[in-house]
Design an enzyme around this catalytic site. Structure first.
Site, PDB file in Angstrom:
ATOM      1  N   ARG A 206       0.822  -1.217   0.000  1.00  0.00           N
ATOM      2  CA  ARG A 206       0.000   0.000   0.000  1.00  0.00           C
ATOM      3  C   ARG A 206       0.858   1.270   0.000  1.00  0.00           C
ATOM      4  NH1 ARG A 206      -3.328   3.029   4.202  1.00  0.00           N
ATOM      5  NH2 ARG A 206      -5.272   3.655   3.192  1.00  0.00           N
TER       6      ARG A 206
ATOM      7  N   ILE B 252      -7.284   7.532  -0.738  1.00  0.00           N
ATOM      8  CA  ILE B 252      -7.187   6.065  -0.794  1.00  0.00           C
ATOM      9  C   ILE B 252      -7.972   5.602   0.427  1.00  0.00           C
ATOM     10  CG2 ILE B 252      -4.938   6.171   0.417  1.00  0.00           C
ATOM     11  CD1 ILE B 252      -4.081   3.613  -0.937  1.00  0.00           C
ATOM     12  N   SER B 253      -8.879   4.648   0.228  1.00  0.00           N
ATOM     13  CA  SER B 253      -9.771   4.255   1.322  1.00  0.00           C
ATOM     14  C   SER B 253      -8.996   3.610   2.466  1.00  0.00           C
ATOM     15  CB  SER B 253     -10.820   3.262   0.821  1.00  0.00           C
ATOM     16  OG  SER B 253     -11.515   3.797  -0.265  1.00  0.00           O
ATOM     17  N   GLN B 254      -9.652   3.606   3.621  1.00  0.00           N
ATOM     18  CA  GLN B 254      -9.109   2.924   4.799  1.00  0.00           C
ATOM     19  C   GLN B 254      -8.975   1.424   4.488  1.00  0.00           C
ATOM     20  OE1 GLN B 254     -12.106   3.070   7.774  1.00  0.00           O
ATOM     21  NE2 GLN B 254     -10.862   2.063   9.327  1.00  0.00           N
TER      22      GLN B 254
END
Ligand code: SAH
Length: 209
Positions: A33, A59-61
């Site tokens: 990530r 960017i999502s959790q």
């Protein structure tokens, strides 16, 4: 702190929060990530939080990425369409688990950087397109999974029509302050909707930028 060990600590956290699908957890353990965010944020990449990726987008959790992937993977999953490529992280996670991922992004800079990053990471089963995701990707339909990573006020009809029979769509629905993650399953001409967690996504935008 960007090592596999750091990533495995995040995976343990996801397990603790209720993610059960081993293939999803493995995919989360695999995808780096930190390479999907800018350098200054890399030391926070394995915290379970969303991070900015430019142009007002995020960017999502990781928990949300894992949850949405788990929901999609609750049935057979070969071909998936994502609306909102963003950093490309969600697409990369999906690419560990399915044959082919198609992803559409409306912001050109994000589209370009994801398109460049995938081959660098050896990810050859993701196709990206620059455009408005509202109409989906008709040439490649039907999909057994569709994932929308921006919040809509109303589920786009055209996207629903690109779901295969028994296919599932995961989509955040609602306004800026109140959204719920929905899973919509196609059963012939019927669509069954189930509400999951409350969520907070950036808004789905019309047209390209
Ligand atoms: N899945 C992404 C999260 C990105 S945030 C990731 O893993 O990083 C949501 C993204 O949806 C943004 O990049 C935004 O530009 C994009 N988006 C919003 N409306 C869209 C639309 N109509 N078509 C395609 N992309 C859209």
């Amino acid at each position: 702190m960007t090592s596999k060990r750091t990533r495995l600590r995040l995976v343990q956290q996801l397990r603790d929060e209720g993610i059960r699908n081993e293939a999803v957890l493995e995919a989360m353990a695999e995808v780096p990530r930190h390479l999907f965010v800018e350098e200054a944020l890399q030391n926070r990449a394995y915290d379970n939080i969303p991070l900015p990726i430019g142009d007002g987008q995020t960017i999502s959790q990781p928990y949300i990425v894992a949850k949405m992937t788990e929901v999609l993977a609750s049935g057979p999953l070969h071909k998936v369409l994502e609306i909102g490529t963003g950093s490309g992280y969600q697409a990369a996670v999906l690419a560990q688990m399915v044959e082919q991922v198609y992803s559409i992004e409306r912001i050109e800079a994000l589209y370009k950087s994801a398109k460049n990053l995938f081959p660098q990471l050896g990810l050859r089963n993701i196709q990206v397109r620059y455009g408005d995701g509202e109409q989906g990707w008709a040439e490649q339909a039907p999909f057994d999974g569709i994932i929308v990573t921006a919040a809509v006020e109303q589920v786009p009809e055209g996207l629903l029509m690109q779901l295969a029979d028994s296919g599932r769509m995961v989509i955040p629905v609602g306004s800026a302050n109140s959204q719920v993650l929905q899973v919509i399953t196609r059963m012939g001409d019927h669509f069954q909707t189930v509400n999951l967690d409350p969520v907070r996504f950036v808004a789905f935008q019309e047209g390209i930028s």
